[in-house]
Motif scaffolding. Structure first.
Motif, mmCIF file in Angstrom:
data_model
loop_
_atom_site.group_PDB
_atom_site.id
_atom_site.type_symbol
_atom_site.label_atom_id
_atom_site.label_comp_id
_atom_site.label_asym_id
_atom_site.label_seq_id
_atom_site.Cartn_x
_atom_site.Cartn_y
_atom_site.Cartn_z
ATOM 1 N N HIS A 27 35.192 32.020 36.232
ATOM 2 C CA HIS A 27 35.781 31.275 37.337
ATOM 3 C C HIS A 27 37.300 31.306 37.214
ATOM 4 N N ILE A 28 37.950 31.392 38.346
ATOM 5 C CA ILE A 28 39.409 31.254 38.400
ATOM 6 C C ILE A 28 39.718 30.187 39.436
ATOM 7 N N LYS A 29 40.566 29.230 39.018
ATOM 8 C CA LYS A 29 40.946 28.126 39.911
ATOM 9 C C LYS A 29 42.455 28.111 40.108
ATOM 10 N N LYS A 30 42.834 27.808 41.327
ATOM 11 C CA LYS A 30 44.225 27.467 41.618
ATOM 12 C C LYS A 30 44.156 26.009 42.049
ATOM 13 N N ALA A 31 44.675 25.136 41.217
ATOM 14 C CA ALA A 31 44.495 23.689 41.359
ATOM 15 C C ALA A 31 44.680 23.202 42.790
ATOM 16 N N GLY A 32 43.622 22.555 43.304
ATOM 17 C CA GLY A 32 43.672 21.952 44.626
ATOM 18 C C GLY A 32 43.645 22.932 45.789
ATOM 19 N N ARG A 33 43.560 24.226 45.517
ATOM 20 C CA ARG A 33 43.622 25.229 46.587
ATOM 21 C C ARG A 33 42.322 25.995 46.752
ATOM 22 N N TRP A 34 41.838 26.614 45.652
ATOM 23 C CA TRP A 34 40.647 27.432 45.734
ATOM 24 C C TRP A 34 40.053 27.654 44.347
ATOM 25 N N GLU A 35 38.796 28.092 44.334
ATOM 26 C CA GLU A 35 38.112 28.524 43.112
ATOM 27 C C GLU A 35 37.221 29.700 43.486
ATOM 28 N N ILE A 36 37.280 30.748 42.665
ATOM 29 C CA ILE A 36 36.446 31.925 42.901
ATOM 30 C C ILE A 36 35.648 32.255 41.643
ATOM 31 N N ARG A 37 34.539 32.955 41.864
ATOM 32 C CA ARG A 37 33.769 33.545 40.769
ATOM 33 C C ARG A 37 34.087 35.038 40.774
ATOM 34 N N VAL A 38 34.473 35.555 39.617
ATOM 35 C CA VAL A 38 34.796 36.978 39.495
ATOM 36 C C VAL A 38 33.676 37.667 38.723
ATOM 37 N N TYR A 39 33.017 38.613 39.380
ATOM 38 C CA TYR A 39 31.928 39.376 38.776
ATOM 39 C C TYR A 39 32.534 40.614 38.124
ATOM 40 N N PHE A 40 32.974 40.431 36.888
ATOM 41 C CA PHE A 40 33.838 41.415 36.242
ATOM 42 C C PHE A 40 33.156 42.741 35.913
ATOM 43 N N LEU A 41 31.845 42.763 35.756
ATOM 44 C CA LEU A 41 31.179 44.022 35.444
ATOM 45 C C LEU A 41 31.120 44.965 36.646
ATOM 46 N N SER A 42 31.221 44.408 37.841
ATOM 47 C CA SER A 42 31.142 45.259 39.035
ATOM 48 C C SER A 42 32.494 45.453 39.719
ATOM 49 N N CYS A 43 33.567 45.041 39.075
ATOM 50 C CA CYS A 43 34.902 45.318 39.613
ATOM 51 C C CYS A 43 35.239 46.786 39.361
ATOM 52 N N THR A 44 35.946 47.380 40.310
ATOM 53 C CA THR A 44 36.377 48.773 40.165
ATOM 54 C C THR A 44 37.897 48.808 40.260
ATOM 55 N N GLU A 45 38.469 49.969 40.058
ATOM 56 C CA GLU A 45 39.921 50.078 40.169
ATOM 57 C C GLU A 45 40.406 49.783 41.583
ATOM 58 N N GLN A 46 39.523 49.908 42.558
ATOM 59 C CA GLN A 46 39.897 49.665 43.956
ATOM 60 C C GLN A 46 39.508 48.279 44.451
ATOM 61 N N GLU A 47 38.602 47.599 43.743
ATOM 62 C CA GLU A 47 38.076 46.351 44.305
ATOM 63 C C GLU A 47 37.811 45.288 43.253
ATOM 64 N N LEU A 48 38.321 44.088 43.530
ATOM 65 C CA LEU A 48 38.003 42.895 42.756
ATOM 66 C C LEU A 48 36.764 42.281 43.393
ATOM 67 N N ASN A 49 35.675 42.217 42.654
ATOM 68 C CA ASN A 49 34.431 41.663 43.179
ATOM 69 C C ASN A 49 34.408 40.163 42.893
ATOM 70 N N TYR A 50 34.574 39.365 43.941
ATOM 71 C CA TYR A 50 34.585 37.913 43.782
ATOM 72 C C TYR A 50 33.964 37.240 44.988
ATOM 73 N N LYS A 51 33.578 35.979 44.764
ATOM 74 C CA LYS A 51 33.064 35.139 45.837
ATOM 75 C C LYS A 51 33.682 33.760 45.698
#
Length: 86
Positions: A27-51
């Motif tokens: 998980h990555i959080k920016k306090a009070g703004r947003w939180e995302i889940r980063v699926y690091f095994l499926s990230c590629t050089e062209q795409e950050l896979n997050y929800k």
């Protein structure tokens, strides 16, 4: 919940929840703004896979900036093996 030890991204909290669900992610959080889940095994050089975890239905202006996405992706690609160990 613990902070990721593999890397630091200034202004963002990078967290790993023990016994969290699959697929492997952190998980990555920016306090009070947003939180995302980063699926690091499926990230590629062209795409950050997050929800989004928060807000559930983000507007176009919400979420990580282009710069933040690039910084996250760079850290993921560089430290993927360490993330998997954590």
């Amino acid at each position: 919940m613990s902070k990721i030890s593999a890397f630091i991204i200034p202004g963002l909290d990078c967290l790993l929840f023990s016994n969290d669900h699959y697929p492997p992610h952190f998980h990555i959080k920016k306090a009070g703004r947003w939180e995302i889940r980063v699926y690091f095994l499926s990230c590629t050089e062209q795409e950050l896979n997050y929800k989004f975890k928060f807000p559930k239905k983000p507007n176009r202006d919400e979420g990580p900036t282009g710069r933040e996405r690039r910084d996250i992706l760079k850290a993921v690609l560089k430290h993927r093996a360490a993330l998997l160990k954590e």
